[in-house]
Scaffold this motif. Structure first.
Motif, PDB file in Angstrom:
ATOM      1  N   TYR A  89       0.828  -1.199   0.000  1.00  0.00           N
ATOM      2  CA  TYR A  89       0.000   0.000   0.000  1.00  0.00           C
ATOM      3  C   TYR A  89       0.872   1.262   0.000  1.00  0.00           C
ATOM      4  CZ  TYR A  89      -3.826  -3.139   0.976  1.00  0.00           C
ATOM      5  OH  TYR A  89      -4.742  -4.153   0.891  1.00  0.00           O
ATOM      6  N   ALA A  90       0.350   2.290  -0.643  1.00  0.00           N
ATOM      7  CA  ALA A  90       1.081   3.555  -0.758  1.00  0.00           C
ATOM      8  C   ALA A  90       0.802   4.441   0.452  1.00  0.00           C
ATOM      9  CB  ALA A  90       0.662   4.279  -2.030  1.00  0.00           C
ATOM     10  N   TYR A  91       1.778   5.271   0.754  1.00  0.00           N
ATOM     11  CA  TYR A  91       1.631   6.284   1.794  1.00  0.00           C
ATOM     12  C   TYR A  91       1.515   7.640   1.117  1.00  0.00           C
ATOM     13  CZ  TYR A  91       2.913   2.932   5.393  1.00  0.00           C
ATOM     14  OH  TYR A  91       2.925   1.863   6.250  1.00  0.00           O
ATOM     15  N   LYS A  92       0.676   8.497   1.695  1.00  0.00           N
ATOM     16  CA  LYS A  92       0.555   9.847   1.152  1.00  0.00           C
ATOM     17  C   LYS A  92       0.928  10.863   2.227  1.00  0.00           C
ATOM     18  CE  LYS A  92      -4.359  10.883   1.956  1.00  0.00           C
ATOM     19  NZ  LYS A  92      -5.610  11.259   1.280  1.00  0.00           N
ATOM     20  N   LEU A  93       1.274  12.040   1.782  1.00  0.00           N
ATOM     21  CA  LEU A  93       1.697  13.118   2.670  1.00  0.00           C
ATOM     22  C   LEU A  93       0.502  13.643   3.450  1.00  0.00           C
ATOM     23  CD1 LEU A  93       4.009  15.055   3.519  1.00  0.00           C
ATOM     24  CD2 LEU A  93       3.257  16.542   1.657  1.00  0.00           C
ATOM     25  N   LEU A  94       0.648  13.718   4.771  1.00  0.00           N
ATOM     26  CA  LEU A  94      -0.387  14.298   5.612  1.00  0.00           C
ATOM     27  C   LEU A  94      -0.055  15.744   5.970  1.00  0.00           C
ATOM     28  CD1 LEU A  94      -1.052  11.279   8.018  1.00  0.00           C
ATOM     29  CD2 LEU A  94      -2.291  11.926   5.929  1.00  0.00           C
ATOM     30  N   ASP A 111      10.760  17.351   7.534  1.00  0.00           N
ATOM     31  CA  ASP A 111      10.047  16.399   8.390  1.00  0.00           C
ATOM     32  C   ASP A 111       8.667  16.212   7.769  1.00  0.00           C
ATOM     33  OD1 ASP A 111      12.115  16.173  10.257  1.00  0.00           O
ATOM     34  OD2 ASP A 111      11.376  17.846  11.444  1.00  0.00           O
ATOM     35  N   LEU A 112       8.328  14.973   7.429  1.00  0.00           N
ATOM     36  CA  LEU A 112       7.058  14.673   6.786  1.00  0.00           C
ATOM     37  C   LEU A 112       6.288  13.647   7.604  1.00  0.00           C
ATOM     38  CD1 LEU A 112       8.273  14.170   3.086  1.00  0.00           C
ATOM     39  CD2 LEU A 112       7.647  16.298   4.242  1.00  0.00           C
ATOM     40  N   GLN A 113       5.005  13.869   7.741  1.00  0.00           N
ATOM     41  CA  GLN A 113       4.100  12.897   8.357  1.00  0.00           C
ATOM     42  C   GLN A 113       3.300  12.275   7.219  1.00  0.00           C
ATOM     43  OE1 GLN A 113       4.145  12.230  11.615  1.00  0.00           O
ATOM     44  NE2 GLN A 113       2.532  10.705  11.573  1.00  0.00           N
ATOM     45  N   MET A 114       3.343  10.947   7.126  1.00  0.00           N
ATOM     46  CA  MET A 114       2.656  10.261   6.040  1.00  0.00           C
ATOM     47  C   MET A 114       1.718   9.204   6.594  1.00  0.00           C
ATOM     48  SD  MET A 114       5.678  10.067   3.210  1.00  0.00           S
ATOM     49  CE  MET A 114       6.839   9.275   4.281  1.00  0.00           C
ATOM     50  N   GLY A 115       0.639   8.967   5.858  1.00  0.00           N
ATOM     51  CA  GLY A 115      -0.350   7.979   6.263  1.00  0.00           C
ATOM     52  C   GLY A 115      -0.546   6.922   5.202  1.00  0.00           C
ATOM     53  N   ARG A 116      -0.855   5.715   5.650  1.00  0.00           N
ATOM     54  CA  ARG A 116      -1.060   4.572   4.751  1.00  0.00           C
ATOM     55  C   ARG A 116      -2.440   4.678   4.111  1.00  0.00           C
ATOM     56  NH1 ARG A 116      -1.443  -1.617   6.749  1.00  0.00           N
ATOM     57  NH2 ARG A 116      -0.418  -2.600   4.986  1.00  0.00           N
ATOM     58  N   THR A 117      -2.488   4.533   2.798  1.00  0.00           N
ATOM     59  CA  THR A 117      -3.739   4.643   2.052  1.00  0.00           C
ATOM     60  C   THR A 117      -4.291   3.264   1.702  1.00  0.00           C
ATOM     61  OG1 THR A 117      -2.727   4.649  -0.143  1.00  0.00           O
ATOM     62  CG2 THR A 117      -2.872   6.783   0.997  1.00  0.00           C
ATOM     63  N   ILE A 118      -5.469   3.261   1.102  1.00  0.00           N
ATOM     64  CA  ILE A 118      -6.061   2.007   0.625  1.00  0.00           C
ATOM     65  C   ILE A 118      -5.591   1.693  -0.793  1.00  0.00           C
ATOM     66  CG2 ILE A 118      -8.076   2.234   2.127  1.00  0.00           C
ATOM     67  CD1 ILE A 118      -9.680   3.063  -0.410  1.00  0.00           C
ATOM     68  N   CYS A 119      -4.826   2.609  -1.402  1.00  0.00           N
ATOM     69  CA  CYS A 119      -4.331   2.422  -2.774  1.00  0.00           C
ATOM     70  C   CYS A 119      -3.001   1.667  -2.771  1.00  0.00           C
ATOM     71  CB  CYS A 119      -4.131   3.771  -3.463  1.00  0.00           C
ATOM     72  SG  CYS A 119      -5.664   4.690  -3.661  1.00  0.00           S
ATOM     73  N   GLY A 141       6.248   9.098  10.744  1.00  0.00           N
ATOM     74  CA  GLY A 141       6.943  10.383  10.728  1.00  0.00           C
ATOM     75  C   GLY A 141       8.365  10.169  10.247  1.00  0.00           C
ATOM     76  N   CYS A 142       8.780  10.943   9.252  1.00  0.00           N
ATOM     77  CA  CYS A 142      10.112  10.767   8.664  1.00  0.00           C
ATOM     78  C   CYS A 142      10.839  12.097   8.554  1.00  0.00           C
ATOM     79  CB  CYS A 142      10.016  10.183   7.257  1.00  0.00           C
ATOM     80  SG  CYS A 142       9.300   8.548   7.168  1.00  0.00           S
ATOM     81  N   THR A 143      12.147  12.009   8.661  1.00  0.00           N
ATOM     82  CA  THR A 143      13.029  13.130   8.361  1.00  0.00           C
ATOM     83  C   THR A 143      13.858  12.719   7.152  1.00  0.00           C
ATOM     84  OG1 THR A 143      13.120  13.825  10.666  1.00  0.00           O
ATOM     85  CG2 THR A 143      14.887  14.603   9.224  1.00  0.00           C
TER      86      THR A 143
END
Length: 163
Positions: A89-94, A111-119, A141-143
Motif C-alpha cells: 500500500y502507498a503512503y501519502k503526505l499528511l 520532516d514529513l508525516q505520512m499515512g497509509r492509504t487504501i491504494c 513520521g520521517c526526516t
C-alpha cells in the motif's frame, strides 16, 4: 535509482545571497556567483559546507514550504519512501513539519508525516486516495535530507529516518 523528472522555471531559483569573499591578494571578489557555487558543488560531488569550503556560512535555515524546489524534494522523498517499503500500500503526505535548506547549497531537510492509504503503490493519484482505517491504519513520521539538482532533473536521497 533514477529520479523522476520534474519541471521547473529558472525564475523560481531561490539563489542565496552571499557576503563578499576576500582572495589571497586581499581584493574583494564581491558576492559569490550562484552559478559558480553550483558548478563547484557539482564538480566536487559534495556540499562545500561538508568539505569545509566557506566555513562559518553553513547550516540549515528555514524556508517556505511552498517554494518550488522544496515541493519537488518532498515529492521525491515521498516517492523514494513508497518504493523502499515492502508494504504493497502507498503512503501519502499528511503534513510537512520542518522545511529547511542548507545555506549555500541545494540540500533540503524536511520532516514529513505520512499515512497509509487504501491504494497500491503504483496506483494513480495517491494524493487523493483515502487513508486506511481500523487495523490497517498507520502513520509514519520521517526526516529526509535531499540533495537537489533540478536543472539536471537529479535528486539524491542523502538520509531517511522514519519512526
Amino acid at each position: 535509482m533514477e529520479a523522476p523528472l520534474f519541471g521547473f522555471g529558472l525564475t523560481d531559483l531561490p539563489y542565496p545571497g552571499t557576503p563578499p569573499v576576500d582572495t589571497n591578494k586581499g581584493v574583494s571578489a564581491g558576492p559569490a556567483s550562484p552559478r559558480l557555487h553550483s558548478a563547484l558543488t557539482f564538480l566536487s560531488g559534495s556540499s562545500p559546507c561538508a568539505v569545509g569550503f566557506l566555513q562559518g556560512l553553513c547550516g540549515f535555515v528555514d524556508i517556505g514550504k511552498n517554494t518550488s524546489f522544496f515541493r519537488m524534494c518532498v515529492e521525491f522523498a515521498k516517492f523514494q519512501f513508497n518504493q523502499a517499503q515492502p508494504d504493497e500500500y502507498a503512503y501519502k503526505l499528511l503534513w510537512v513539519g520542518r522545511s529547511q535548506r542548507e545555506h549555500l547549497t541545494w540540500i533540503y531537510l524536511m520532516d514529513l508525516q505520512m499515512g497509509r492509504t487504501i491504494c497500491k503503490k503504483h496506483d494513480e493519484d495517491i494524493d487523493n486516495c483515502p487513508l486506511q482505517e481500523g487495523p490497517g491504519e498507520k502513520q509514519v513520521g520521517c526526516t529526509f535530507i535531499v540533495d537537489a539538482r533540478p536543472w539536471f532533473s537529479q535528486f539524491t536521497l542523502l538520509n531517511s529516518t522514519c519512526v
